[in-house]
Design a protein around this motif. Sequence first.
Motif, PDB file in Angstrom:
ATOM      1  N   ALA A   8     -69.464 -41.376  50.125  1.00 21.20           N
ATOM      2  CA  ALA A   8     -68.080 -41.827  50.271  1.00 21.20           C
ATOM      3  C   ALA A   8     -67.552 -41.331  51.610  1.00 21.20           C
ATOM      4  CB  ALA A   8     -67.215 -41.288  49.140  1.00 21.20           C
ATOM      5  N   GLU A   9     -66.650 -42.117  52.181  1.00 20.07           N
ATOM      6  CA  GLU A   9     -66.070 -41.752  53.468  1.00 20.07           C
ATOM      7  C   GLU A   9     -64.576 -41.547  53.331  1.00 20.07           C
ATOM      8  OE1 GLU A   9     -66.891 -44.412  56.667  1.00 20.07           O
ATOM      9  OE2 GLU A   9     -66.151 -43.007  58.193  1.00 20.07           O
ATOM     10  N   PHE A  10     -64.103 -40.378  53.745  1.00 20.18           N
ATOM     11  CA  PHE A  10     -62.684 -40.075  53.733  1.00 20.18           C
ATOM     12  C   PHE A  10     -62.055 -40.640  55.007  1.00 20.18           C
ATOM     13  CE2 PHE A  10     -58.798 -37.954  52.932  1.00 20.18           C
ATOM     14  CZ  PHE A  10     -58.374 -37.323  54.084  1.00 20.18           C
ATOM     15  N   LYS A  11     -61.074 -41.536  54.842  1.00 17.11           N
ATOM     16  CA  LYS A  11     -60.366 -42.120  55.979  1.00 17.11           C
ATOM     17  C   LYS A  11     -58.884 -41.815  55.816  1.00 17.11           C
ATOM     18  CE  LYS A  11     -63.621 -45.817  57.079  1.00 17.11           C
ATOM     19  NZ  LYS A  11     -63.798 -47.277  57.324  1.00 17.11           N
ATOM     20  N   LYS A  12     -58.442 -40.822  56.566  1.00 20.76           N
ATOM     21  CA  LYS A  12     -57.058 -40.375  56.429  1.00 20.76           C
ATOM     22  C   LYS A  12     -56.080 -41.469  56.850  1.00 20.76           C
ATOM     23  CE  LYS A  12     -53.996 -36.525  57.595  1.00 20.76           C
ATOM     24  NZ  LYS A  12     -53.894 -35.221  58.305  1.00 20.76           N
ATOM     25  N   SER A  13     -56.403 -42.185  57.932  1.00 26.38           N
ATOM     26  CA  SER A  13     -55.479 -43.210  58.439  1.00 26.38           C
ATOM     27  C   SER A  13     -55.286 -44.334  57.440  1.00 26.38           C
ATOM     28  CB  SER A  13     -56.002 -43.768  59.764  1.00 26.38           C
ATOM     29  OG  SER A  13     -57.266 -44.359  59.582  1.00 26.38           O
ATOM     30  N   GLU A  14     -56.283 -44.580  56.618  1.00 27.15           N
ATOM     31  CA  GLU A  14     -56.207 -45.640  55.617  1.00 27.15           C
ATOM     32  C   GLU A  14     -55.941 -45.085  54.218  1.00 27.15           C
ATOM     33  OE1 GLU A  14     -59.595 -48.232  58.034  1.00 27.15           O
ATOM     34  OE2 GLU A  14     -59.789 -47.959  55.868  1.00 27.15           O
ATOM     35  N   THR A  15     -55.840 -43.793  54.086  1.00 29.98           N
ATOM     36  CA  THR A  15     -55.709 -43.094  52.777  1.00 29.98           C
ATOM     37  C   THR A  15     -56.708 -43.672  51.775  1.00 29.98           C
ATOM     38  OG1 THR A  15     -53.882 -44.520  52.021  1.00 29.98           O
ATOM     39  CG2 THR A  15     -53.301 -42.468  53.164  1.00 29.98           C
ATOM     40  N   SER A  16     -57.960 -43.760  52.216  1.00 30.52           N
ATOM     41  CA  SER A  16     -58.984 -44.327  51.351  1.00 30.52           C
ATOM     42  C   SER A  16     -60.156 -43.369  51.183  1.00 30.52           C
ATOM     43  CB  SER A  16     -59.477 -45.656  51.909  1.00 30.52           C
ATOM     44  OG  SER A  16     -60.229 -45.452  53.086  1.00 30.52           O
ATOM     45  N   PHE A  17     -60.882 -43.574  50.103  1.00 32.05           N
ATOM     46  CA  PHE A  17     -62.072 -42.760  49.803  1.00 32.05           C
ATOM     47  C   PHE A  17     -63.016 -43.651  48.991  1.00 32.05           C
ATOM     48  CE2 PHE A  17     -64.404 -38.990  49.872  1.00 32.05           C
ATOM     49  CZ  PHE A  17     -64.775 -38.551  48.607  1.00 32.05           C
ATOM     50  N   HIS A  18     -63.528 -44.680  49.638  1.00 30.50           N
ATOM     51  CA  HIS A  18     -64.370 -45.667  48.944  1.00 30.50           C
ATOM     52  C   HIS A  18     -65.764 -45.118  48.694  1.00 30.50           C
ATOM     53  CE1 HIS A  18     -61.031 -48.136  49.716  1.00 30.50           C
ATOM     54  NE2 HIS A  18     -61.427 -48.702  50.851  1.00 30.50           N
ATOM     55  N   LEU A  19     -66.330 -45.486  47.565  1.00 32.56           N
ATOM     56  CA  LEU A  19     -67.671 -45.049  47.154  1.00 32.56           C
ATOM     57  C   LEU A  19     -68.659 -46.172  47.439  1.00 32.56           C
ATOM     58  CD1 LEU A  19     -69.289 -42.804  45.578  1.00 32.56           C
ATOM     59  CD2 LEU A  19     -68.901 -44.207  43.539  1.00 32.56           C
TER      60      LEU A  19
END
Lengths: 114, 115
Positions: free
Chosen positions: B65-76
């Motif tokens: 999973a990648e933490f993307k702060k700018s997108e507030t996402s944490f997709h698996l």
Amino acid sequence: DAEITQSPRHKITETGRQVTLACHQTWNHNNMFWYRQDLGHGLRLIHYSYGVQDTNKGEVSDGYSVSRSNTEDLPLTLESAASSQTSVYFCASSERSSGRGEQFFGPGTRLTVL
Amino acid sequence: AQSVTQLDSHVSVSEGTPVLLRCNYSSSYSPSLFWYVQHPNKGLQLLLKYTSAATLVKGINGFEAEFKKSETSFHLTKPSAHMSDAAEYFCVVSDLRNAGNMLTFGGGTRLMVKP
């Protein structure tokens, strides 16, 4: 190996009866939690404890109580079971932390209230 | 307050094809983020966790999973699905204000894998 166990795994009871679900962990964790899992609601927090003699209400605590007399156990009591309390119940534990640590879950107890 | 939204309640893929399970979070502070998996009639097992180190997190069974702060996402994601991946997946957030390590769960995504 350290683990977290729940008993019973399945329970059928009648409306109005008192029911106690057991949770026992050998991780030596300070924090323990009870959740219920229902279709469409995910997991919801019932009660939690940060240590011996400490208990706190969660999101859906009405009709439930807990007590913490030692580190290893956090029994969940339904004072007077209702059909709305038919659910799968999960116990979890975690280390005392600043919020970084994961929780370890038990296998769950499926409770049916008739 | 913190919250988690799993954008798909059900995802169906064919065996051998990539898996993407989407998760957006809301947290006022630096969050910890987790993915848990629940196989039928089983408890929850931790797949992976993000705790402010590397933004790309690798977990068990080939998931990451990648933490993307700018997108507030944490997709698996997983490059190639296996039949044994069929399960319910939960995205979970915990933030720094939670001295007691309380978690907020997403609603879950059921992954189905077709042969």
